[in-house]
Design a protein around this motif. Sequence first.
Motif, PDB file in Angstrom:
ATOM      1  N   ASP A   1       0.805  -1.229   0.000  1.00  0.00           N
ATOM      2  CA  ASP A   1       0.000   0.000   0.000  1.00  0.00           C
ATOM      3  C   ASP A   1       0.835   1.275   0.000  1.00  0.00           C
ATOM      4  O   ASP A   1       0.600   2.196  -0.782  1.00  0.00           O
ATOM      5  CB  ASP A   1      -0.879   0.007   1.259  1.00  0.00           C
ATOM      6  N   GLU A   2       1.843   1.290   0.893  1.00  0.00           N
ATOM      7  CA  GLU A   2       2.652   2.521   1.019  1.00  0.00           C
ATOM      8  C   GLU A   2       3.448   2.785  -0.275  1.00  0.00           C
ATOM      9  O   GLU A   2       3.700   3.941  -0.623  1.00  0.00           O
ATOM     10  CB  GLU A   2       3.571   2.484   2.246  1.00  0.00           C
ATOM     11  N   ALA A   3       3.794   1.707  -0.956  1.00  0.00           N
ATOM     12  CA  ALA A   3       4.529   1.878  -2.227  1.00  0.00           C
ATOM     13  C   ALA A   3       3.626   2.490  -3.286  1.00  0.00           C
ATOM     14  O   ALA A   3       4.065   3.305  -4.124  1.00  0.00           O
ATOM     15  CB  ALA A   3       5.069   0.549  -2.707  1.00  0.00           C
ATOM     16  N   ALA A   4       2.336   2.110  -3.249  1.00  0.00           N
ATOM     17  CA  ALA A   4       1.390   2.633  -4.243  1.00  0.00           C
ATOM     18  C   ALA A   4       1.246   4.140  -4.130  1.00  0.00           C
ATOM     19  O   ALA A   4       0.892   4.827  -5.095  1.00  0.00           O
ATOM     20  CB  ALA A   4       0.040   1.951  -4.078  1.00  0.00           C
ATOM     21  N   LYS A   5       1.522   4.662  -2.911  1.00  0.00           N
ATOM     22  CA  LYS A   5       1.402   6.120  -2.711  1.00  0.00           C
ATOM     23  C   LYS A   5       2.681   6.849  -3.146  1.00  0.00           C
ATOM     24  O   LYS A   5       2.702   8.067  -3.231  1.00  0.00           O
ATOM     25  CB  LYS A   5       1.110   6.408  -1.230  1.00  0.00           C
ATOM     26  N   ASN A   6       3.723   6.097  -3.380  1.00  0.00           N
ATOM     27  CA  ASN A   6       5.008   6.689  -3.763  1.00  0.00           C
ATOM     28  C   ASN A   6       4.927   7.208  -5.204  1.00  0.00           C
ATOM     29  O   ASN A   6       4.574   6.478  -6.130  1.00  0.00           O
ATOM     30  CB  ASN A   6       6.085   5.601  -3.653  1.00  0.00           C
ATOM     31  N   LYS A   7       5.256   8.469  -5.368  1.00  0.00           N
ATOM     32  CA  LYS A   7       5.148   9.050  -6.729  1.00  0.00           C
ATOM     33  C   LYS A   7       6.150   8.410  -7.704  1.00  0.00           C
ATOM     34  O   LYS A   7       5.998   8.505  -8.915  1.00  0.00           O
ATOM     35  CB  LYS A   7       5.318  10.572  -6.692  1.00  0.00           C
ATOM     36  N   ASP A   8       7.175   7.773  -7.170  1.00  0.00           N
ATOM     37  CA  ASP A   8       8.167   7.144  -8.034  1.00  0.00           C
ATOM     38  C   ASP A   8       7.854   5.681  -8.360  1.00  0.00           C
ATOM     39  O   ASP A   8       8.673   4.996  -8.984  1.00  0.00           O
ATOM     40  CB  ASP A   8       9.561   7.201  -7.380  1.00  0.00           C
ATOM     41  N   LEU A   9       6.671   5.218  -7.924  1.00  0.00           N
ATOM     42  CA  LEU A   9       6.363   3.787  -8.108  1.00  0.00           C
ATOM     43  C   LEU A   9       6.516   3.348  -9.573  1.00  0.00           C
ATOM     44  O   LEU A   9       7.149   2.344  -9.877  1.00  0.00           O
ATOM     45  CB  LEU A   9       4.936   3.490  -7.614  1.00  0.00           C
ATOM     46  N   GLU A  10       5.886   4.163 -10.450  1.00  0.00           N
ATOM     47  CA  GLU A  10       5.921   3.840 -11.889  1.00  0.00           C
ATOM     48  C   GLU A  10       7.371   3.721 -12.372  1.00  0.00           C
ATOM     49  O   GLU A  10       7.727   2.784 -13.081  1.00  0.00           O
ATOM     50  CB  GLU A  10       5.220   4.975 -12.637  1.00  0.00           C
ATOM     51  N   ALA A  11       8.192   4.682 -11.949  1.00  0.00           N
ATOM     52  CA  ALA A  11       9.589   4.698 -12.386  1.00  0.00           C
ATOM     53  C   ALA A  11      10.346   3.494 -11.832  1.00  0.00           C
ATOM     54  O   ALA A  11      11.188   2.914 -12.510  1.00  0.00           O
ATOM     55  CB  ALA A  11      10.255   5.990 -11.939  1.00  0.00           C
ATOM     56  N   ILE A  12      10.020   3.103 -10.600  1.00  0.00           N
ATOM     57  CA  ILE A  12      10.712   1.947  -9.993  1.00  0.00           C
ATOM     58  C   ILE A  12      10.298   0.661 -10.716  1.00  0.00           C
ATOM     59  O   ILE A  12      11.130  -0.175 -11.059  1.00  0.00           O
ATOM     60  CB  ILE A  12      10.387   1.851  -8.484  1.00  0.00           C
ATOM     61  N   LEU A  13       8.980   0.544 -10.999  1.00  0.00           N
ATOM     62  CA  LEU A  13       8.479  -0.694 -11.596  1.00  0.00           C
ATOM     63  C   LEU A  13       8.859  -0.857 -13.062  1.00  0.00           C
ATOM     64  O   LEU A  13       9.222  -1.951 -13.492  1.00  0.00           O
ATOM     65  CB  LEU A  13       6.948  -0.763 -11.466  1.00  0.00           C
ATOM     66  N   ILE A  14       8.711   0.221 -13.814  1.00  0.00           N
ATOM     67  CA  ILE A  14       8.909   0.034 -15.260  1.00  0.00           C
ATOM     68  C   ILE A  14      10.139   0.737 -15.819  1.00  0.00           C
ATOM     69  O   ILE A  14      10.490   0.519 -16.964  1.00  0.00           O
ATOM     70  CB  ILE A  14       7.655   0.438 -16.075  1.00  0.00           C
ATOM     71  N   GLN A  15      10.759   1.584 -15.016  1.00  0.00           N
ATOM     72  CA  GLN A  15      11.926   2.269 -15.581  1.00  0.00           C
ATOM     73  C   GLN A  15      13.204   2.016 -14.796  1.00  0.00           C
ATOM     74  O   GLN A  15      14.225   2.666 -15.043  1.00  0.00           O
ATOM     75  CB  GLN A  15      11.643   3.769 -15.693  1.00  0.00           C
ATOM     76  N   GLY A  16      13.143   1.088 -13.851  1.00  0.00           N
ATOM     77  CA  GLY A  16      14.362   0.667 -13.159  1.00  0.00           C
ATOM     78  C   GLY A  16      14.960   1.715 -12.245  1.00  0.00           C
ATOM     79  O   GLY A  16      16.153   1.659 -11.932  1.00  0.00           O
ATOM     80  N   LYS A  17      14.160   2.676 -11.806  1.00  0.00           N
ATOM     81  CA  LYS A  17      14.679   3.680 -10.869  1.00  0.00           C
ATOM     82  C   LYS A  17      14.976   2.987  -9.532  1.00  0.00           C
ATOM     83  O   LYS A  17      14.264   2.072  -9.131  1.00  0.00           O
ATOM     84  CB  LYS A  17      13.635   4.791 -10.678  1.00  0.00           C
ATOM     85  N   THR A  18      16.027   3.429  -8.871  1.00  0.00           N
ATOM     86  CA  THR A  18      16.371   2.760  -7.612  1.00  0.00           C
ATOM     87  C   THR A  18      15.323   3.042  -6.547  1.00  0.00           C
ATOM     88  O   THR A  18      14.831   4.175  -6.414  1.00  0.00           O
ATOM     89  CB  THR A  18      17.759   3.232  -7.118  1.00  0.00           C
ATOM     90  N   GLY A  19      14.972   1.980  -5.821  1.00  0.00           N
ATOM     91  CA  GLY A  19      13.981   2.101  -4.751  1.00  0.00           C
ATOM     92  C   GLY A  19      13.577   0.709  -4.297  1.00  0.00           C
ATOM     93  O   GLY A  19      13.826  -0.271  -5.007  1.00  0.00           O
ATOM     94  N   TYR A  20      12.984   0.623  -3.152  1.00  0.00           N
ATOM     95  CA  TYR A  20      12.557  -0.705  -2.689  1.00  0.00           C
ATOM     96  C   TYR A  20      11.389  -0.573  -1.721  1.00  0.00           C
ATOM     97  O   TYR A  20      11.190   0.471  -1.084  1.00  0.00           O
ATOM     98  CB  TYR A  20      13.725  -1.464  -2.059  1.00  0.00           C
ATOM     99  N   PHE A  21      10.625  -1.616  -1.621  1.00  0.00           N
ATOM    100  CA  PHE A  21       9.480  -1.744  -0.712  1.00  0.00           C
ATOM    101  C   PHE A  21       9.203  -3.227  -0.593  1.00  0.00           C
ATOM    102  O   PHE A  21       9.549  -4.006  -1.496  1.00  0.00           O
ATOM    103  CB  PHE A  21       8.265  -0.975  -1.241  1.00  0.00           C
ATOM    104  N   TYR A  22       8.606  -3.578   0.493  1.00  0.00           N
ATOM    105  CA  TYR A  22       8.403  -5.016   0.721  1.00  0.00           C
ATOM    106  C   TYR A  22       7.038  -5.301   1.316  1.00  0.00           C
ATOM    107  O   TYR A  22       6.443  -4.453   1.993  1.00  0.00           O
ATOM    108  CB  TYR A  22       9.500  -5.564   1.649  1.00  0.00           C
ATOM    109  N   MET A  23       6.543  -6.539   1.069  1.00  0.00           N
ATOM    110  CA  MET A  23       5.316  -7.020   1.686  1.00  0.00           C
ATOM    111  C   MET A  23       5.476  -8.529   1.918  1.00  0.00           C
ATOM    112  O   MET A  23       6.461  -9.126   1.442  1.00  0.00           O
ATOM    113  CB  MET A  23       4.108  -6.708   0.810  1.00  0.00           C
TER     114      MET A  23
END
Lengths: 227, 379
Positions: free
Chosen positions: B42-64
């Motif tokens: 959930d908290e990752a979905a609120k991250n404005k960089d989510l799209e970039a992390i998922l599809i553009q390989g931007k550095t970032g992490y989240f876990y569930m």
Amino acid sequence: MILKAEGISKRFLRNTSTSNFSYAVNKTDIILSAGKLTAVIGKSGSGKSTFLSMLAGLLVPTEGKVFYDDKDIYALKDKDLSKLRNKEVGIIPQGQAYLPSLTVLENVMLPCRMYASKGEEEKTRQKALELLESLDIATLANVYPSELSGGECRRLSIARAFIRETGIILADEPTADLDEENTEIVLKALRSAADKNKTVLLVTHEKDALTYADDIYNMKSGTLSKQ
Amino acid sequence: MVIISAFLSFCVFGGSLILSSLKSGLNSLQARLGADIVAVPDEAAKNKDLEAILIQGKTGYFYMDRSNIDNIAKIEGVEAVSPQYFLATVSEGCCSMPVQVIGFEPETDFSVKPWIQKSYKNNIELDDVLVGANINTQVGDDLMFYGHNCKVAARLETTGTELDNAVYTNADTIKVLMAAAKEKGIELLAKNDPDTLISSVLIKVKEGHDPQKIAGEINVHYKNVSAVQTQSMISGIAKSLGGISEVVQILMWVVRILSLGIMIAAFAMITNERKQEFAVLRAIGATRGKLAGIILSESFITGLLGGVLGVALACLLILPFGGVIEQKTSLPYLLPNIGSAALAVLTAIATSAVAGPVAAVFSAVKISKIDTSLILRSN
């Protein structure tokens, strides 16, 4: 070959005090025979060049007909008339008429190349070189026409008109602006063509040329009269 | 005239090359994702960089918790699920370089594996990593992440996206790296066992089922999990691409019309200067059609030469700057395949070669009607 004009006229749209048209050539007849050099003299603007252009198949007369032997040339389609002009008429235009991107030799060979058959190239080249030799410009064969003097350019035009060995040679003011020596070379070349049984028409305003002619006509205000 | 034709062909080919590279980049991104839905914390979905992390390989992490995989797999209409693990490395001494490390399970994966197999067909062993095309390292080199050494097993082929800057590995290896990161004090991992964590679940929907409905079901029924449709993530990029594409298309048309106008004027001027030559040709037997043919064939050759020159220039000036274009447009940029590139080359050369005769038609018609006698007399 006999070149015959029957009642040819050329009318241009021009407003004068009496009419909306003026006649450059007016109902003119002439018969030019093989082996004769015919000269047409007259002042500038008298209609000589218009007359020559009509005889050359380059300018459709407003009225009248032009025949090469018995063939009405203006009844032909453009394709046939162009081919006939290439095969039967050698034209020496006024001034410096050449293709600047071709050498002197290539310019001379051009009429043969236009309707060339296979295997004729070398023969044409030899003939062109002989013509340049006879006109004393063989050394200039491989230079570009822009490097030629006025007299040399005119000799190039003569060589090009002679290369096809056409039955008719039409020369429009070929000695204009030439010095005495070059004038003599050009006129002798035309006389020599007539002596080789060609039909030669020389249009000029220079009286010196008349000594080379068999027949002389005078053109005045578009009307031709024999002298 | 060759220069004008070259300019036309340069613009037509250059424009098409940039557009098709951007489209290829987008297609590559879509193919690379392979999933219809991505489930993230959930908290990752609120991250404005989510799209970039998922599809553009931007550095970032989240876990569930990884139990979410089984829960989502049970939903009707879900064809396949596969977890992914994200770990951002740092630029400090414990890591060779700061990159996004993406872990996947080869047994269940349907997103990364098809792409990886183009470059690497062997099994990914423990401590093996596969590097994106832009990572500056060689196969066989060692890379250290959080003090743990990994071996570069392969370099992956270019995608044209930021994912070319990421490092890929299997689930076992990334769990080792996550454990190493935990030891180094990465806060998010501190309270959990890396073996129980995943970053996201890629979901493929069965044919005939609505991804939106399934995403809605996940969002309603599973606490702390958000499902995002990949189509909505890509649509943002597609929208930007659409805007750029429109501008480039308009500019290409402006160039075409301007070039044609200039070529028409230039041919008219050149033909007028050469009318005495054409009069000579006519006098020695050229037909009116032949004169027009000379103009048209010369204009065709000019256009063809210009076309080839323009394409060559475009290749020289545009191809090396793919990275800059990608950076400036923030869009995935991938050169089209050989077939598409060859088609673009042929189209540009053909456009230029045809533009020549089209621009010369007016001059050709005019020269075919010249008054030979008048021109020969006035020279």
